[in-house]
Design a protein around this motif. Structure first.
Motif, short mmCIF file in Angstrom:
data_model
loop_
_atom_site.label_atom_id
_atom_site.label_comp_id
_atom_site.label_asym_id
_atom_site.label_seq_id
_atom_site.Cartn_x
_atom_site.Cartn_y
_atom_site.Cartn_z
N SER A 1 41.32 45.10 39.25
CA SER A 1 40.61 44.69 38.04
C SER A 1 41.57 44.03 37.05
CB SER A 1 39.92 45.89 37.39
OG SER A 1 40.87 46.80 36.86
N ARG A 2 42.81 44.51 36.99
CA ARG A 2 43.81 43.88 36.13
C ARG A 2 44.15 42.48 36.63
NH1 ARG A 2 42.98 45.00 31.99
NH2 ARG A 2 41.05 45.72 32.92
N VAL A 3 44.24 42.34 37.95
CA VAL A 3 44.48 41.01 38.52
C VAL A 3 43.35 40.06 38.15
CG1 VAL A 3 44.67 39.70 40.67
CG2 VAL A 3 45.87 41.88 40.44
N TYR A 4 42.13 40.56 38.16
CA TYR A 4 40.98 39.71 37.81
C TYR A 4 41.05 39.26 36.35
CZ TYR A 4 36.25 38.31 36.65
OH TYR A 4 35.16 37.62 36.19
N PHE A 5 41.37 40.17 35.43
CA PHE A 5 41.45 39.81 34.02
C PHE A 5 42.57 38.82 33.75
CE2 PHE A 5 38.96 43.71 32.90
CZ PHE A 5 37.94 43.03 32.27
N PHE A 6 43.64 38.92 34.52
CA PHE A 6 44.73 37.97 34.39
C PHE A 6 44.34 36.59 34.93
CE2 PHE A 6 48.20 41.24 34.04
CZ PHE A 6 48.78 40.71 32.90
N ASN A 7 43.54 36.59 35.98
CA ASN A 7 43.26 35.35 36.71
C ASN A 7 41.77 35.16 36.93
OD1 ASN A 7 46.17 34.51 37.72
ND2 ASN A 7 45.98 36.71 38.11
N LYS A 8 41.01 35.10 35.84
CA LYS A 8 39.58 34.88 35.99
C LYS A 8 39.27 33.51 36.59
CE LYS A 8 37.73 38.02 32.50
NZ LYS A 8 36.87 38.16 31.29
N HIS A 9 40.20 32.59 36.44
CA HIS A 9 40.01 31.27 37.02
C HIS A 9 40.38 31.26 38.50
CE1 HIS A 9 44.13 31.72 35.74
NE2 HIS A 9 44.51 30.68 36.45
N ARG A 10 40.92 32.37 38.99
CA ARG A 10 41.22 32.51 40.42
C ARG A 10 40.68 33.85 40.91
NH1 ARG A 10 46.18 30.68 38.32
NH2 ARG A 10 46.77 28.57 38.96
N PRO A 11 39.37 34.01 40.91
CA PRO A 11 38.78 35.32 41.29
C PRO A 11 39.07 35.71 42.72
CG PRO A 11 37.10 33.60 41.19
CD PRO A 11 38.34 33.00 40.60
N TRP A 12 39.42 34.74 43.56
CA TRP A 12 39.68 35.05 44.96
C TRP A 12 40.89 35.97 45.12
CZ3 TRP A 12 44.48 33.49 46.58
CH2 TRP A 12 45.09 32.46 45.87
N LEU A 13 41.80 35.98 44.14
CA LEU A 13 42.94 36.89 44.22
C LEU A 13 42.48 38.35 44.18
CD1 LEU A 13 45.48 35.15 41.80
CD2 LEU A 13 45.65 35.31 44.29
N ALA A 14 41.64 38.67 43.21
CA ALA A 14 41.13 40.03 43.10
C ALA A 14 40.22 40.37 44.28
CB ALA A 14 40.37 40.20 41.78
N ILE A 15 39.42 39.38 44.71
CA ILE A 15 38.52 39.61 45.84
C ILE A 15 39.31 39.94 47.09
CG2 ILE A 15 36.85 38.51 47.38
CD1 ILE A 15 35.82 36.94 44.96
N ALA A 16 40.39 39.21 47.33
CA ALA A 16 41.22 39.46 48.52
C ALA A 16 41.82 40.86 48.48
CB ALA A 16 42.32 38.41 48.61
N ILE A 17 42.25 41.29 47.29
CA ILE A 17 42.84 42.63 47.16
C ILE A 17 41.78 43.70 47.42
CG2 ILE A 17 43.84 44.25 45.51
CD1 ILE A 17 45.19 41.78 44.20
N VAL A 18 40.59 43.50 46.84
CA VAL A 18 39.50 44.47 47.04
C VAL A 18 39.11 44.54 48.51
CG1 VAL A 18 37.09 44.97 46.53
CG2 VAL A 18 38.62 44.26 44.69
N LEU A 19 39.03 43.39 49.17
CA LEU A 19 38.67 43.38 50.59
C LEU A 19 39.72 44.10 51.43
CD1 LEU A 19 37.23 39.76 51.05
CD2 LEU A 19 35.97 41.93 50.95
N SER A 20 41.00 43.88 51.12
CA SER A 20 42.07 44.55 51.86
C SER A 20 42.00 46.06 51.65
CB SER A 20 43.44 44.02 51.43
OG SER A 20 43.59 42.66 51.77
#
Length: 324
Positions: free
Chosen positions: A114-133
């Motif tokens: 969730s912190r990664v998402y707030f840092f990079n809302k313009h790159r949501p795939w970063l948080a999505i990849a972490i959640v999927l892993s």
């Protein structure tokens, strides 16, 4: 007591050596968890209740894993003293401890995602990849736990199918932690703007993030390597038993670090006592997250002036949590 077993000359060191160090490390880390939890409880007045409940829930869950660890020790050395048969069994307690550990690790990974998402809302795939892993790690871990509940034999841990499940669990968990560390490190490093106080706070955050990432990732990798290369032993046990505690300790310790980071800031910075900035009326609230996000974006496209502001609350939310 079966006296005959005391003269068989059976060497149990390969089993109890790993378990001894497991219980020792778990006990030490439990003390650190208590200290960090106490510090948090005394400094969380402005945190949202959702975050407080999350932290307290994780600490209590970690205490439960410690209690389960102690029950395993009591079952093997007290209840069945002198009987070698139960040493080859996977007790219900052991299977439950493994399951709860997987859940704790997953929840902490979701928090950092969730912190990664707030840092990079313009790159949501970063948080999505972490959640999927993280979700994949939890899934394979629960599948392995299901087999433990079903077969209840230590020898089953060395089967090919179970090794694959454990391998996938550890591999995806380590991948999620590496993703969290790399994403947050890259974002913070690119946010430096040449202002001493701001850069000092960022440098501290970088240190915490990298240290945390290395610690938990190395733990996952060592567990995976030792488990796969040491069949028939439990030398991997110390890394498993301390996993949940390391995840909880590092998360709570980083939340506790907010006070020190605020001390580094001066009067030109946004107050980090709250993730929301009260309006002049004292009722309406404007999320500082929006401001901080824009600050990061502007810092990447142009040089920042000394009037720019920074808040560490984008990583440590005070009055808002993505899990709220």
């Amino acid at each position: 007591m079966d006296v005959a077993n005391s003269t068989t000359g059976i060497d149990l060191s390969s089993t109890w050596d790993g378990l001894f160090w497991s219980f020792l490390l778990a006990t030490v880390l439990s003390g650190i968890t208590i200290v960090q939890g106490w510090i948090y409880i005394n400094n969380c007045d402005t945190d949202p209740w959702s975050l407080r409940i999350l932290v307290v829930g994780l600490i209590l869950a970690d205490f439960v894993t410690t209690a389960l660890d102690l029950h395993i020790l009591h079952f093997s050395l007290i209840e069945n003293f002198g009987d070698l048969g139960p040493l080859g069994d996977i007790t219900l307690t052991a299977a439950s401890e493994f399951t709860l550990t997987m859940v704790i690790v997953y929840i902490v990974q979701l928090f950092f995602a969730s912190r990664v998402y707030f840092f990079n809302k313009h790159r949501p795939w970063l948080a999505i990849a972490i959640v999927l892993s993280g979700t994949a790690a939890l899934t394979f871990g629960l599948m392995a736990a299901a087999q433990m509940y079903r077969h209840r034999l230590m020898s089953y841990l060395d089967t090919r199918g179970n090794e694959i499940l454990f391998g996938l669990n550890g591999g995806f968990a380590a991948l999620a932690d590496v993703g969290i560390t790399v994403s947050l490190t890259w974002t913070l490093a690119s946010s430096k703007r040449g202002i001493k106080q701001t850069d000092t706070v960022l440098q501290k955050l970088l240190l915490y993030i990298v240290s945390r990432g290395l610690l938990v990732s190395i733990t996952q990798v060592l567990f995976l390597v030792i488990f796969l290369t040491g069949p028939g032993t439990v030398r991997w046990a110390p890394f498993h038993f301390m996993a949940s505690k390391l995840y909880v300790i590092t998360m709570v310790a980083m939340l506790n670090a907010r006070n020190m980071l605020r001390d580094i800031q001066n009067g030109d910075f946004i107050s980090t006592s709250s993730f929301f900035t009260p309006s002049q009326a004292g009722r309406d609230r404007v999320p500082t997250q929006v401001f901080v996000h824009k600050t990061i974006e502007s810092s990447r496209s142009q040089e920042s002036s000394s009037q720019e502001q920074f808040s560490d609350d984008r990583f440590y939310p005070r009055a808002h949590s993505p899990l709220r």
